[in-house]
Design a protein around this motif. Structure first.
Motif, PDB file in Angstrom:
ATOM      1  N   LYS A 140       0.850  -1.181   0.000  1.00 29.01           N
ATOM      2  CA  LYS A 140       0.000   0.000   0.000  1.00 29.01           C
ATOM      3  C   LYS A 140       0.893   1.240   0.000  1.00 29.01           C
ATOM      4  O   LYS A 140       1.654   1.487   0.927  1.00 29.01           O
ATOM      5  CB  LYS A 140      -0.919   0.019   1.216  1.00 29.01           C
ATOM      6  N   ARG A 141       0.784   2.021  -1.041  1.00 27.45           N
ATOM      7  CA  ARG A 141       1.658   3.181  -1.222  1.00 27.45           C
ATOM      8  C   ARG A 141       1.257   4.333  -0.310  1.00 27.45           C
ATOM      9  O   ARG A 141       0.077   4.657  -0.175  1.00 27.45           O
ATOM     10  CB  ARG A 141       1.594   3.638  -2.686  1.00 27.45           C
ATOM     11  N   SER A 143       0.917   8.255   0.860  1.00 24.00           N
ATOM     12  CA  SER A 143       0.642   9.508   0.148  1.00 24.00           C
ATOM     13  C   SER A 143       1.519  10.604   0.735  1.00 24.00           C
ATOM     14  O   SER A 143       2.175  10.420   1.771  1.00 24.00           O
ATOM     15  CB  SER A 143      -0.838   9.891   0.277  1.00 24.00           C
ATOM     16  N   ASN A 203      -5.949  14.709  -4.467  1.00 24.59           N
ATOM     17  CA  ASN A 203      -6.254  13.275  -4.577  1.00 24.59           C
ATOM     18  C   ASN A 203      -5.076  12.495  -4.000  1.00 24.59           C
ATOM     19  O   ASN A 203      -3.997  13.036  -3.774  1.00 24.59           O
ATOM     20  CB  ASN A 203      -6.539  12.868  -6.024  1.00 24.59           C
ATOM     21  N   GLU A 204      -5.286  11.203  -3.777  1.00 19.21           N
ATOM     22  CA  GLU A 204      -4.270  10.369  -3.122  1.00 19.21           C
ATOM     23  C   GLU A 204      -3.013  10.196  -3.966  1.00 19.21           C
ATOM     24  O   GLU A 204      -1.959   9.840  -3.438  1.00 19.21           O
ATOM     25  CB  GLU A 204      -4.866   8.990  -2.797  1.00 19.21           C
ATOM     26  N   GLU A 205      -3.110  10.429  -5.259  1.00 15.34           N
ATOM     27  CA  GLU A 205      -1.956  10.265  -6.146  1.00 15.34           C
ATOM     28  C   GLU A 205      -1.135  11.544  -6.288  1.00 15.34           C
ATOM     29  O   GLU A 205      -0.135  11.569  -7.005  1.00 15.34           O
ATOM     30  CB  GLU A 205      -2.425   9.816  -7.540  1.00 15.34           C
ATOM     31  N   ASN A 207       1.466  14.500  -6.033  1.00 14.52           N
ATOM     32  CA  ASN A 207       2.891  14.505  -5.683  1.00 14.52           C
ATOM     33  C   ASN A 207       3.322  15.796  -5.009  1.00 14.52           C
ATOM     34  O   ASN A 207       4.505  15.993  -4.737  1.00 14.52           O
ATOM     35  CB  ASN A 207       3.737  14.283  -6.943  1.00 14.52           C
ATOM     36  N   CYS A 235       9.310   7.557  -2.755  1.00 12.67           N
ATOM     37  CA  CYS A 235       8.729   7.173  -4.058  1.00 12.67           C
ATOM     38  C   CYS A 235       9.737   6.381  -4.885  1.00 12.67           C
ATOM     39  O   CYS A 235       9.380   5.375  -5.526  1.00 12.67           O
ATOM     40  CB  CYS A 235       8.266   8.409  -4.819  1.00 12.67           C
ATOM     41  N   ARG A 239       9.320   2.416  -5.917  1.00 16.70           N
ATOM     42  CA  ARG A 239       9.392   1.923  -7.301  1.00 16.70           C
ATOM     43  C   ARG A 239      10.466   0.842  -7.447  1.00 16.70           C
ATOM     44  O   ARG A 239      10.236  -0.203  -8.053  1.00 16.70           O
ATOM     45  CB  ARG A 239       9.694   3.078  -8.269  1.00 16.70           C
TER      46      ARG A 239
END
Length: 353
Positions: A140-141, A143, A203-205, A207, A235, A239
């Motif tokens: 789970k990434r 935020s 939003n959750e994405e 940056n 991040c 990745r």
């Protein structure tokens, strides 16, 4: 062009068993790797169909065109030099012309960069693997909210904790940049939602955090710090970690997990072997690939050495290589003119006779 074509047309100049079996490190589960050298039919070499290398699907059988082979020898490529000095009991076929290619015409001080340099890159890779194994990253990434903090009473508390304690929603917050600071914002809250604040993130994405237009007269509730540098590092690590998970060899990973040493033991065995080969090049001016410490290297492969012990051995070998490299009588680079003449002589024999 396929491997059978080379054999059917008698184009193979050299073929040898390579890898663990040529190093004297084979076990009952070891694969049999084959490496070889070929030449092209005259019409292909002089035409437009030059093919420098041919491999099977799994790359455990690979052949190099004679020109490409010599080019890589001139660059002191470790894998290619090891083919050239294949032990006699591993050689399956050898055209007499291959005797013109002598190791002493190619070995040079470049080997410090190619042998030891490659080994050092593998050590760095092993350290990275060690870090990945010891520090798994949750699927789970996170935020950017996880990297935001409220400054409070000469300290800070995580933004999410502060929002929960205050009964606030991040969507009803508004941020304003603080002049002459990096990553610090004044935080406002619009309980009614009538002021159309953009929230801390849209939003959750996202940056980066959002800033809002704040009407005059509104009072800030707190100051917030957003650690963008830490978020960027996370991040990248996220990745890299999940790319590694998707690409790793599961069987090999499970072996490493079972011995519990937190490094790729097979890879580090070959790294130590490569450093030892490099040390011998500068000590003796020769390359010998049959190992003299089979039991020790297989002990590393089995995961019986701690990560720290393997790293210490590598560091000792690197220092020794530096010392003997400085005293070596090997040339700085191979004699390109001489070795190219040898290649021309081989080609003349193949195409003109």
């Amino acid at each position: 062009m396929e491997l059978n074509y080379l054999k059917n047309r008698n184009l193979i100049l050299f073929q040898s068993i390579s890898g663990s079996r040529s190093f004297g490190l084979a076990t009952e589960n070891s694969d049999t790797d084959i490496r070889g050298v070929y030449y092209l039919p005259k019409e292909d070499f002089f035409g437009l169909n030059y093919i420098p290398q041919i491999s099977n699907e799994t790359n455990d059988i690979t052949y190099y065109e004679i020109g490409r082979f010599v080019e890589l020898l001139q660059k002191n490529n470790p894998n290619i030099l090891e083919i050239l000095v294949s032990p006699e009991d591993c050689i399956q076929h050898k055209n007499p012309l291959m005797d013109l290619l002598k190791p002493e015409d190619f070995l040079s001080k470049l080997c410090k960069d190619t042998f030891a340099g490659y080994a050092i890159s593998q050590i760095k890779k092993a350290k990275g693997l060690n870090k990945k194994i010891l520090n798994p990253i949750d699927k789970k990434r996170k935020s950017i909210l996880d990297f935001c903090y409220i400054l409070e009473n000469n300290s800070s508390i995580p933004l999410k904790k502060w929002l929960q304690k205050s009964g606030f929603l991040q969507e009803k917050c508004g941020l304003v940049n603080i002049d002459n600071t990096k990553g610090i914002f004044a935080l406002f809250y619009d309980k009614s939602g009538d002021l159309n604040y953009k929230g801390i993130i849209q939003n959750e994405e996202a940056n980066q955090v959002s800033v809002s237009s704040i009407p005059k007269g509104e009072e800030s509730l707190a100051f917030m710090f957003c650690n963008l540098d830490a978020y960027s590092t996370y991040c990248k690590d996220y990745r890299d970690y999940w790319k590694w998970v998707s690409e790793r060899n599961e069987d090999r990973y499970n072996v490493n997990q079972n011995h519990g040493q937190n490094y790729d033991s097979k890879n580090m065995m070959h790294t130590i072997r490569l450093l030892q080969s490099c040390e011998k090049i500068f000590k003796t001016g020769t390359l010998q690939i049959k190992v003299e410490n089979r039991d020790e290297l297989l002990d590393i492969k089995a995961g019986n050495w701690s990560y720290e012990k393997v790293m210490n051995k590598a560091e000792v070998l690197i220092k020794s290589i530096e010392h003997h490299h400085s005293k070596s009588n090997l040339p700085d680079t191979p004699d390109l003119e001489k070795t190219t003449r040898i290649l021309v002589e081989i080609r003349n024999s193949l195409y003109c006779n």
